[in-house]
Scaffold this motif. Structure first.
Motif, PDB file in Angstrom:
ATOM      1  N   HIS A 157       9.531  10.188  -6.444  1.00 23.92           N
ATOM      2  CA  HIS A 157       9.183   9.905  -5.048  1.00 23.92           C
ATOM      3  C   HIS A 157       7.705   9.611  -4.859  1.00 23.92           C
ATOM      4  O   HIS A 157       7.179   9.712  -3.749  1.00 23.92           O
ATOM      5  CB  HIS A 157       9.712  11.008  -4.129  1.00 23.92           C
ATOM      6  N   CYS A 167      14.443   5.055   0.945  1.00 27.83           N
ATOM      7  CA  CYS A 167      14.767   5.930  -0.185  1.00 27.83           C
ATOM      8  C   CYS A 167      15.659   7.078   0.300  1.00 27.83           C
ATOM      9  O   CYS A 167      15.658   7.418   1.483  1.00 27.83           O
ATOM     10  CB  CYS A 167      13.469   6.474  -0.778  1.00 27.83           C
ATOM     11  N   CYS A 169      15.123  10.015   0.063  1.00 25.25           N
ATOM     12  CA  CYS A 169      14.294  11.119   0.563  1.00 25.25           C
ATOM     13  C   CYS A 169      13.906  10.915   2.020  1.00 25.25           C
ATOM     14  O   CYS A 169      13.306  11.793   2.639  1.00 25.25           O
ATOM     15  CB  CYS A 169      13.029  11.246  -0.283  1.00 25.25           C
ATOM     16  N   CYS A 174       9.778   4.362  -2.830  1.00 22.72           N
ATOM     17  CA  CYS A 174       9.537   5.293  -3.942  1.00 22.72           C
ATOM     18  C   CYS A 174       9.946   4.650  -5.276  1.00 22.72           C
ATOM     19  O   CYS A 174      10.728   3.692  -5.296  1.00 22.72           O
ATOM     20  CB  CYS A 174      10.360   6.561  -3.768  1.00 22.72           C
TER      21      CYS A 174
END
Ligand SMILES: [Zn+2]
Length: 299
Positions: A157, A167, A169, A174
């Motif tokens: 990340h 992403c 996340c 990332c």
């Protein structure tokens, strides 16, 4: 007095357990797919099938993250039924009076490779798993470094394209959005690669080796992203080594060559002159061996 340690590796797709001896060798192991519901029952059963009637001196747990190593809880992204699940306490209840340690699977992979694999002899290293996601962990001054909550070293990340794709996340651009196997395949398809619906990173690698330009470019992009991230991590943590494993890394020089080229360009500081990149050696066992290493010092 036993000298065997139980290692548990809880992942989004599989759960593995092993008895590990003091030299880091797996004595007995078992694995099952991670069920979509009630994963604890599967964890308990894989543990009992490995332990049988052996005594264990300690238990080390590697878990897909995020983890909270202080609270002993895990919230694996790919296992929605577990949010802040008390994995350390639950495992500890099966082994009263025995030390139980928990860390993220990236930290454990790095620690396993440091103890028994490609990281042997190094003191400051990062381990990466480039697979369906991109994970990682740090060994600093010869010890696992989990940071404040146990998640340090999550190199997947690091942002390599600030305006890049969303992403898992919640962020954008990332390393994982460029270098994970599924993202590489998706990029190649968008670029015009014709492939079967079930195409994966292994097929992409085969096509690249056969000379197809788009798959070659997919590995070029992935390797560059991984190399840029390693250069950044190395500059911050003063690293000497990056060990790369996982399914995408099975492609060998298709990935490693652009990684090394990116390091030549981006790891320019004098103290990074000796920065090395090596292929992981333990494969799927790295997490188990690293989990065992977590408790090795305490037992
Ligand atoms: Zn991300």
């Amino acid at each position: 007095m036993t000298d065997l340690v139980l290692a548990l590796d809880f992942g989004g797709t599989k759960i593995a357990a092993a008895l590990v001896d003091p030299f880091g060798s797996v004595v007995r192991s078992a694995r099952v797919p991670t069920p979509s519901s009630n994963p604890w029952d599967a964890v308990a059963s894989v543990i009992s099938s490995v332990v049988q009637d052996s005594a264990v001196a300690g238990v080390g747990i590697a878990s897909a993250g995020p983890v909270d190593a202080v609270a002993g809880t895990v919230s694996p992204i790919n296992v929605p039924s577990w949010r802040a699940f008390p994995l350390r306490e639950s495992v500890a209840s099966l082994f009263p009076g025995v030390p139980v340690e928990l860390a993220g699977d990236g930290v454990c992979m790095a620690l396993g490779e440091h103890w028994r694999g490609a990281g042997q002899g190094s003191t400051f290293m990062v381990g990466l798993v480039v697979s369906t996601g991109v994970g990682g962990g740090l060994v600093l001054d010869g010890r696992p470094f989990g940071g404040r909550t146990g998640n340090a070293g999550h190199i997947g990340h690091i942002v390599v394209e600030p305006d890049g794709l969303p992403c898992t996340c919640g962020g954008r651009g990332c390393v994982e959005t460029v270098a994970s196997g599924p993202r590489m395949v998706a990029w190649a398809r968008r670029a015009g690669w014709r492939a079967p619906d079930d195409a994966d990173a292994a097929l992409l690698a085969a096509a690249a080796l056969a000379g197809e330009e788009i798959p070659q470019e997919a590995f070029e992009r992935a390797g560059r992203a991984v190399g840029v991230a390693i250069a950044g991590a190395a500059a911050v943590c003063d690293l000497e080594l990056a060990v790369i494993g996982g399914g995408v890394a099975q492609a060998g020089e298709l990935l490693f060559e652009p990684v090394r080229r990116a390091l030549k360009t981006h790891a320019g500081l004098s103290y990074l002159g000796g920065l090395e990149v090596r292929a992981a050696e333990l494969g799927g066992e790295a997490g188990l061996v690293g989990a065992a290493a977590l408790v090795r010092q305490t037992v």
